[in-house]
Design a protein around this motif. Sequence first.
Motif, PDB file in Angstrom:
ATOM      1  N   PRO A   1       0.825  -1.216   0.000  1.00 39.00           N
ATOM      2  CA  PRO A   1       0.000   0.000   0.000  1.00 39.00           C
ATOM      3  C   PRO A   1       0.862   1.270   0.000  1.00 39.00           C
ATOM      4  O   PRO A   1       1.911   1.319   0.651  1.00 39.00           O
ATOM      5  CB  PRO A   1      -0.807  -0.109   1.302  1.00 39.00           C
ATOM      6  N   PRO A   2       0.437   2.301  -0.718  1.00 43.28           N
ATOM      7  CA  PRO A   2       1.200   3.556  -0.791  1.00 43.28           C
ATOM      8  C   PRO A   2       1.534   4.154   0.577  1.00 43.28           C
ATOM      9  O   PRO A   2       2.640   4.690   0.759  1.00 43.28           O
ATOM     10  CB  PRO A   2       0.285   4.489  -1.585  1.00 43.28           C
ATOM     11  N   ALA A   3       0.635   4.070   1.539  1.00 43.54           N
ATOM     12  CA  ALA A   3       0.917   4.631   2.868  1.00 43.54           C
ATOM     13  C   ALA A   3       2.094   3.921   3.530  1.00 43.54           C
ATOM     14  O   ALA A   3       2.917   4.557   4.195  1.00 43.54           O
ATOM     15  CB  ALA A   3      -0.326   4.544   3.753  1.00 43.54           C
ATOM     16  N   VAL A   4       2.177   2.615   3.345  1.00 39.16           N
ATOM     17  CA  VAL A   4       3.288   1.843   3.909  1.00 39.16           C
ATOM     18  C   VAL A   4       4.590   2.224   3.188  1.00 39.16           C
ATOM     19  O   VAL A   4       5.630   2.421   3.823  1.00 39.16           O
ATOM     20  CB  VAL A   4       3.011   0.326   3.807  1.00 39.16           C
ATOM     21  N   LEU A   5       4.519   2.349   1.862  1.00 32.00           N
ATOM     22  CA  LEU A   5       5.705   2.752   1.096  1.00 32.00           C
ATOM     23  C   LEU A   5       6.211   4.115   1.545  1.00 32.00           C
ATOM     24  O   LEU A   5       7.418   4.310   1.704  1.00 32.00           O
ATOM     25  CB  LEU A   5       5.395   2.787  -0.405  1.00 32.00           C
ATOM     26  N   GLU A   6       5.301   5.044   1.764  1.00 31.08           N
ATOM     27  CA  GLU A   6       5.698   6.385   2.203  1.00 31.08           C
ATOM     28  C   GLU A   6       6.430   6.340   3.551  1.00 31.08           C
ATOM     29  O   GLU A   6       7.431   7.024   3.736  1.00 31.08           O
ATOM     30  CB  GLU A   6       4.474   7.301   2.289  1.00 31.08           C
ATOM     31  N   ARG A   7       5.934   5.511   4.464  1.00 32.55           N
ATOM     32  CA  ARG A   7       6.597   5.386   5.772  1.00 32.55           C
ATOM     33  C   ARG A   7       7.978   4.753   5.625  1.00 32.55           C
ATOM     34  O   ARG A   7       8.940   5.184   6.268  1.00 32.55           O
ATOM     35  CB  ARG A   7       5.735   4.566   6.728  1.00 32.55           C
ATOM     36  N   LEU A   8       8.082   3.722   4.788  1.00 33.04           N
ATOM     37  CA  LEU A   8       9.375   3.068   4.568  1.00 33.04           C
ATOM     38  C   LEU A   8      10.376   4.028   3.932  1.00 33.04           C
ATOM     39  O   LEU A   8      11.528   4.115   4.360  1.00 33.04           O
ATOM     40  CB  LEU A   8       9.206   1.836   3.672  1.00 33.04           C
ATOM     41  N   VAL A   9       9.931   4.756   2.910  1.00 40.23           N
ATOM     42  CA  VAL A   9      10.810   5.710   2.223  1.00 40.23           C
ATOM     43  C   VAL A   9      11.288   6.776   3.200  1.00 40.23           C
ATOM     44  O   VAL A   9      12.474   7.118   3.242  1.00 40.23           O
ATOM     45  CB  VAL A   9      10.108   6.340   0.994  1.00 40.23           C
TER      46      VAL A   9
ATOM     47  N   VAL B   1      15.885   8.933   6.291  1.00 38.68           N
ATOM     48  CA  VAL B   1      16.487   9.395   7.550  1.00 38.68           C
ATOM     49  C   VAL B   1      17.702   8.536   7.901  1.00 38.68           C
ATOM     50  O   VAL B   1      18.772   9.061   8.230  1.00 38.68           O
ATOM     51  CB  VAL B   1      15.441   9.378   8.691  1.00 38.68           C
ATOM     52  N   ALA B   2      17.554   7.219   7.817  1.00 36.82           N
ATOM     53  CA  ALA B   2      18.664   6.314   8.147  1.00 36.82           C
ATOM     54  C   ALA B   2      19.834   6.515   7.201  1.00 36.82           C
ATOM     55  O   ALA B   2      21.001   6.518   7.625  1.00 36.82           O
ATOM     56  CB  ALA B   2      18.195   4.865   8.103  1.00 36.82           C
TER      57      ALA B   2
ATOM     58  N   ALA C   1      20.801   9.164   5.768  1.00 35.79           N
ATOM     59  CA  ALA C   1      21.466  10.454   5.984  1.00 35.79           C
ATOM     60  C   ALA C   1      22.316  10.497   7.251  1.00 35.79           C
ATOM     61  O   ALA C   1      23.101  11.433   7.437  1.00 35.79           O
ATOM     62  CB  ALA C   1      20.416  11.568   6.035  1.00 35.79           C
ATOM     63  N   LYS C   2      22.199   9.508   8.112  1.00 37.92           N
ATOM     64  CA  LYS C   2      22.912   9.530   9.398  1.00 37.92           C
ATOM     65  C   LYS C   2      24.418   9.302   9.211  1.00 37.92           C
ATOM     66  O   LYS C   2      24.823   8.415   8.458  1.00 37.92           O
ATOM     67  CB  LYS C   2      22.351   8.467  10.332  1.00 37.92           C
ATOM     68  N   PRO C   3      25.232  10.081   9.911  1.00 41.54           N
ATOM     69  CA  PRO C   3      26.683   9.896   9.816  1.00 41.54           C
ATOM     70  C   PRO C   3      27.125   8.477  10.171  1.00 41.54           C
ATOM     71  O   PRO C   3      28.040   7.940   9.547  1.00 41.54           O
ATOM     72  CB  PRO C   3      27.246  10.912  10.812  1.00 41.54           C
ATOM     73  N   GLU C   4      26.478   7.863  11.165  1.00 39.37           N
ATOM     74  CA  GLU C   4      26.885   6.500  11.531  1.00 39.37           C
ATOM     75  C   GLU C   4      26.592   5.497  10.420  1.00 39.37           C
ATOM     76  O   GLU C   4      27.313   4.516  10.259  1.00 39.37           O
ATOM     77  CB  GLU C   4      26.270   6.052  12.865  1.00 39.37           C
ATOM     78  N   THR C   5      25.538   5.748   9.637  1.00 37.50           N
ATOM     79  CA  THR C   5      25.250   4.893   8.481  1.00 37.50           C
ATOM     80  C   THR C   5      26.372   5.040   7.458  1.00 37.50           C
ATOM     81  O   THR C   5      26.878   4.043   6.939  1.00 37.50           O
ATOM     82  CB  THR C   5      23.900   5.257   7.845  1.00 37.50           C
TER      83      THR C   5
ATOM     84  N   THR D   1      31.527   0.399   0.865  1.00 36.10           N
ATOM     85  CA  THR D   1      30.327   0.737   0.110  1.00 36.10           C
ATOM     86  C   THR D   1      30.197   2.254   0.135  1.00 36.10           C
ATOM     87  O   THR D   1      30.205   2.856   1.213  1.00 36.10           O
ATOM     88  CB  THR D   1      29.085   0.074   0.738  1.00 36.10           C
ATOM     89  N   ILE D   2      30.110   2.864  -1.032  1.00 37.20           N
ATOM     90  CA  ILE D   2      30.039   4.316  -1.116  1.00 37.20           C
ATOM     91  C   ILE D   2      28.608   4.746  -0.801  1.00 37.20           C
ATOM     92  O   ILE D   2      27.669   4.366  -1.503  1.00 37.20           O
ATOM     93  CB  ILE D   2      30.420   4.817  -2.531  1.00 37.20           C
ATOM     94  N   PRO D   3      28.407   5.523   0.257  1.00 33.71           N
ATOM     95  CA  PRO D   3      27.059   5.934   0.636  1.00 33.71           C
ATOM     96  C   PRO D   3      26.440   6.876  -0.391  1.00 33.71           C
ATOM     97  O   PRO D   3      27.101   7.782  -0.892  1.00 33.71           O
ATOM     98  CB  PRO D   3      27.243   6.662   1.963  1.00 33.71           C
ATOM     99  N   SER D   4      25.211   6.630  -0.699  1.00 40.41           N
ATOM    100  CA  SER D   4      24.438   7.541  -1.546  1.00 40.41           C
ATOM    101  C   SER D   4      22.967   7.221  -1.338  1.00 40.41           C
ATOM    102  O   SER D   4      22.621   6.168  -0.822  1.00 40.41           O
ATOM    103  CB  SER D   4      24.813   7.405  -3.020  1.00 40.41           C
ATOM    104  N   TYR D   5      22.139   8.151  -1.735  1.00 44.13           N
ATOM    105  CA  TYR D   5      20.696   7.943  -1.612  1.00 44.13           C
ATOM    106  C   TYR D   5      20.033   8.385  -2.900  1.00 44.13           C
ATOM    107  O   TYR D   5      20.376   9.429  -3.453  1.00 44.13           O
ATOM    108  CB  TYR D   5      20.111   8.743  -0.436  1.00 44.13           C
ATOM    109  N   GLN D   6      19.122   7.572  -3.383  1.00 45.46           N
ATOM    110  CA  GLN D   6      18.289   7.936  -4.526  1.00 45.46           C
ATOM    111  C   GLN D   6      16.844   7.822  -4.077  1.00 45.46           C
ATOM    112  O   GLN D   6      16.482   6.858  -3.397  1.00 45.46           O
ATOM    113  CB  GLN D   6      18.508   6.988  -5.707  1.00 45.46           C
ATOM    114  N   ASP D   7      16.023   8.771  -4.499  1.00 40.33           N
ATOM    115  CA  ASP D   7      14.605   8.646  -4.181  1.00 40.33           C
ATOM    116  C   ASP D   7      14.040   7.467  -4.984  1.00 40.33           C
ATOM    117  O   ASP D   7      14.703   6.950  -5.895  1.00 40.33           O
ATOM    118  CB  ASP D   7      13.857   9.955  -4.454  1.00 40.33           C
ATOM    119  N   PRO D   8      12.845   6.992  -4.636  1.00 43.97           N
ATOM    120  CA  PRO D   8      12.309   5.800  -5.294  1.00 43.97           C
ATOM    121  C   PRO D   8      12.267   5.884  -6.824  1.00 43.97           C
ATOM    122  O   PRO D   8      12.603   4.911  -7.503  1.00 43.97           O
ATOM    123  CB  PRO D   8      10.899   5.677  -4.706  1.00 43.97           C
ATOM    124  N   ALA D   9      11.909   7.028  -7.386  1.00 43.88           N
ATOM    125  CA  ALA D   9      11.840   7.143  -8.845  1.00 43.88           C
ATOM    126  C   ALA D   9      13.227   7.011  -9.478  1.00 43.88           C
ATOM    127  O   ALA D   9      13.405   6.306 -10.482  1.00 43.88           O
ATOM    128  CB  ALA D   9      11.193   8.474  -9.239  1.00 43.88           C
ATOM    129  N   ALA D  10      14.222   7.660  -8.886  1.00 43.20           N
ATOM    130  CA  ALA D  10      15.586   7.578  -9.419  1.00 43.20           C
ATOM    131  C   ALA D  10      16.155   6.170  -9.254  1.00 43.20           C
ATOM    132  O   ALA D  10      16.838   5.655 -10.150  1.00 43.20           O
ATOM    133  CB  ALA D  10      16.484   8.601  -8.725  1.00 43.20           C
TER     134      ALA D  10
END
Length: 156
Positions: A93-101, A106-107, A109-113, A122-131
């Motif tokens: 469900p979209p609501a669940v996906l939104e919470r997971l995303v 947040v996780a 973006a954390k320095p400890e991550t 592993t080189i840290p990076s983040y892509q939104d779901p569409a990317a």
Amino acid sequence: MVAEEAKLEMTHVAYRGETPMLQDMLGGSIHGGFHSMAAAGEMMRAGRVRALASSGVARVPSMPQVPTLKEAGFSDRFAFSGFSGLLAPARTPPAVLERLVSAFRVAAAKPETHQRLLAIDTIPSYQDPAAFKAQIEKNLREWTEIAARLNLSIDG
């Protein structure tokens, strides 16, 4: 692909994962293979496995002396790097996906991550779901084209 560009004769050996392949390489049954840093990085740093080159557009931070395949003279097809990501079943469900995303963003973006990912090369990076979806589709398209050109199939 490497054999083709390097004009070498190589035999492909199919393995059920990197661990059995690394075991055979350490045991001398095979001479080399492509491995992820997550699986083989510690063995490389310990000197049990010698890194010859890496894929991707940049050198591995913990092993700056190891050139990329591109730097070693291979084509742009070796500019790929692996990826890890959060996936969910198609009917989530979209609501669940939104919470997971939201939680994953947040996780990520954390320095400890970042520190933990860098510790396993592993080189840290983040892509939104569409990317991220577009990246997976691009990789799938590229690898499908390579498999077709090399006449590879899962049928035989």
